[in-house]
Design a protein around this motif. Sequence first.
Motif, PDB file in Angstrom:
ATOM      1  N   LEU A  40       6.865   1.967   2.573  1.00  0.00           N
ATOM      2  CA  LEU A  40       5.969   0.804   2.863  1.00  0.00           C
ATOM      3  C   LEU A  40       5.508  -0.147   1.701  1.00  0.00           C
ATOM      4  CD1 LEU A  40       3.918   2.254   5.927  1.00  0.00           C
ATOM      5  CD2 LEU A  40       6.113   0.894   5.747  1.00  0.00           C
ATOM      6  N   ARG A  49       2.813  -4.982   7.985  1.00  0.00           N
ATOM      7  CA  ARG A  49       2.926  -6.315   7.684  1.00  0.00           C
ATOM      8  C   ARG A  49       1.743  -7.154   8.632  1.00  0.00           C
ATOM      9  NH1 ARG A  49       9.569  -7.392   7.255  1.00  0.00           N
ATOM     10  NH2 ARG A  49       9.670  -6.416   5.063  1.00  0.00           N
ATOM     11  N   VAL A  95       7.036  -0.629   9.027  1.00  0.00           N
ATOM     12  CA  VAL A  95       6.941  -1.587   8.382  1.00  0.00           C
ATOM     13  C   VAL A  95       6.228  -3.028   9.332  1.00  0.00           C
ATOM     14  CG1 VAL A  95       8.422  -3.484   7.523  1.00  0.00           C
ATOM     15  CG2 VAL A  95       8.916  -1.082   7.164  1.00  0.00           C
ATOM     16  N   GLU A  96       6.274  -3.074  10.548  1.00  0.00           N
ATOM     17  CA  GLU A  96       5.951  -4.147  11.322  1.00  0.00           C
ATOM     18  C   GLU A  96       4.402  -3.976  11.182  1.00  0.00           C
ATOM     19  OE1 GLU A  96       5.785  -5.876  15.978  1.00  0.00           O
ATOM     20  OE2 GLU A  96       6.844  -4.104  15.580  1.00  0.00           O
ATOM     21  N   GLN A 135       7.565  -2.912   0.899  1.00  0.00           N
ATOM     22  CA  GLN A 135       7.708  -3.834   2.309  1.00  0.00           C
ATOM     23  C   GLN A 135       6.398  -4.751   2.192  1.00  0.00           C
ATOM     24  OE1 GLN A 135      10.218  -4.386   3.974  1.00  0.00           O
ATOM     25  NE2 GLN A 135      11.552  -2.846   2.868  1.00  0.00           N
ATOM     26  N   THR A 136       5.470  -4.386   1.167  1.00  0.00           N
ATOM     27  CA  THR A 136       3.860  -4.916   1.380  1.00  0.00           C
ATOM     28  C   THR A 136       3.569  -5.380  -0.217  1.00  0.00           C
ATOM     29  OG1 THR A 136       3.090  -2.804   1.079  1.00  0.00           O
ATOM     30  CG2 THR A 136       3.128  -3.788   3.258  1.00  0.00           C
TER      31      THR A 136
END
Length: 441
Positions: free
Chosen positions: A88, A43, A39-40, A91-92
């Motif tokens: 993902l 992003r 996730v990091e 999360q984006t």
Amino acid sequence: MTKPKMRLGAFLQPTGQHLAAWRHPNAVADAGTNIGHYVELARIAERGLFDMIFIADRLGFLAEDKAILKHTVRNIAHFEPMTLLSALALQTSHIGLAATQTTSYMEPFNMARKFASLDHISGGRSAWNVVTSNYEDESLNFGREQHYSPAERYERAMEFVEIVTGLWDTWEDDAFPQDKESGVFFDDEKLHVLNHKGKHFSVKGPLNVARPPQGWPVIIQAGTSEPAKELSARFANVVFSAEQDIAAAKKFYADVKSRLAKYGRNEDEIKVMPGIMAVVGKTKADAQRKFDQLQDLVPPEVGLNLLSQTMQMDMSKYDVDAPMPEVDVTGKWSRAQMMLDLAKLNNWTVKDAYKSVSAGRGHWVVVGTASDIADQMELWFTEKAADGFNVMPPVFPGDLSEFVDLVIPELQSRGLFRTSYEGKTLRENLGVARPKHFAAS
């Protein structure tokens, strides 16, 4: 007239692209199964306005080499990519989501269904990297004693992609009125059953997923053999290549683009994006120090093992300090010939060759400041050696952050890269048209 912009992908290996990345003090050793880590990375890449993140995959590893492989994280203890990208997607919001999936050990119907679903989940950001698999060990996991021959692999792949794209066109874009009052959920005149019967596959259809937001998810191809280039010319929107020399890159670029016309396509419909491992430092000396630190972390037996996999033959029998031998790579994958060509061009020893493949895994390695790296990227872009690059940071997450914070602003200041996303879908951001449904007027 608007100045053309580079396209950039972020190639995510769990701990980083360098073979020894996991040993680096700043690496996340359990990255392969650490969702927070991915996730990091996603992003960070989206903050850098990358077109896509790209997840490679392989369906197994050589357990017989465990005495060597215990020193590396390659293809071991990592997520299945479609599952990962589905997570993902939530999360984006803008970045494309590309996954490698093989045509040799999967079925077209399942493939079409997975990528259509990911495209809906992500709002039109999915991409399929079409591969045929290169390693014999994968065949043993799918009821075969040996891998398909190269010719058969690509023959299957061409038919496979034809079926998948046909299934994506099962439904016209407006096939689902979902009218509660009339009780009509779908318009049966806008349903098209594939009924494919070919040499390798028989697939009736229809696909039980609506047409993807992108029409077809973006198709990526990474092979450089003759059959691979034909597959790219017919279907691909992006080609990931592995040249380390601008002359070879320009030749490959021109070759791929020249093949498009016979399939009724123009040059803008495909983006050639070589891999680049960018080792960024505040000074050249700082960048070289970072690179040397990683190179020193590669155990010789691990580097030789990777070189043997690349060459598809045992390279441990050769003196590491002797010149790279001119072995016969007839029938091997194209990466083996590329490695031989580079060794000859640069007068490499066997050790030089395994250090090269340990670093960039056969891709272009550039070591220097943000300005140095932007200079090289600009040269390849303006000289028609590339439409963009698949960026391969050595160690995650730090080297991806440095690329975003140092190299991206340098490219933007030169007018070479976007300052905001152009659209909502991956196709819109790449600048490749959404395919019309074959039944559309």
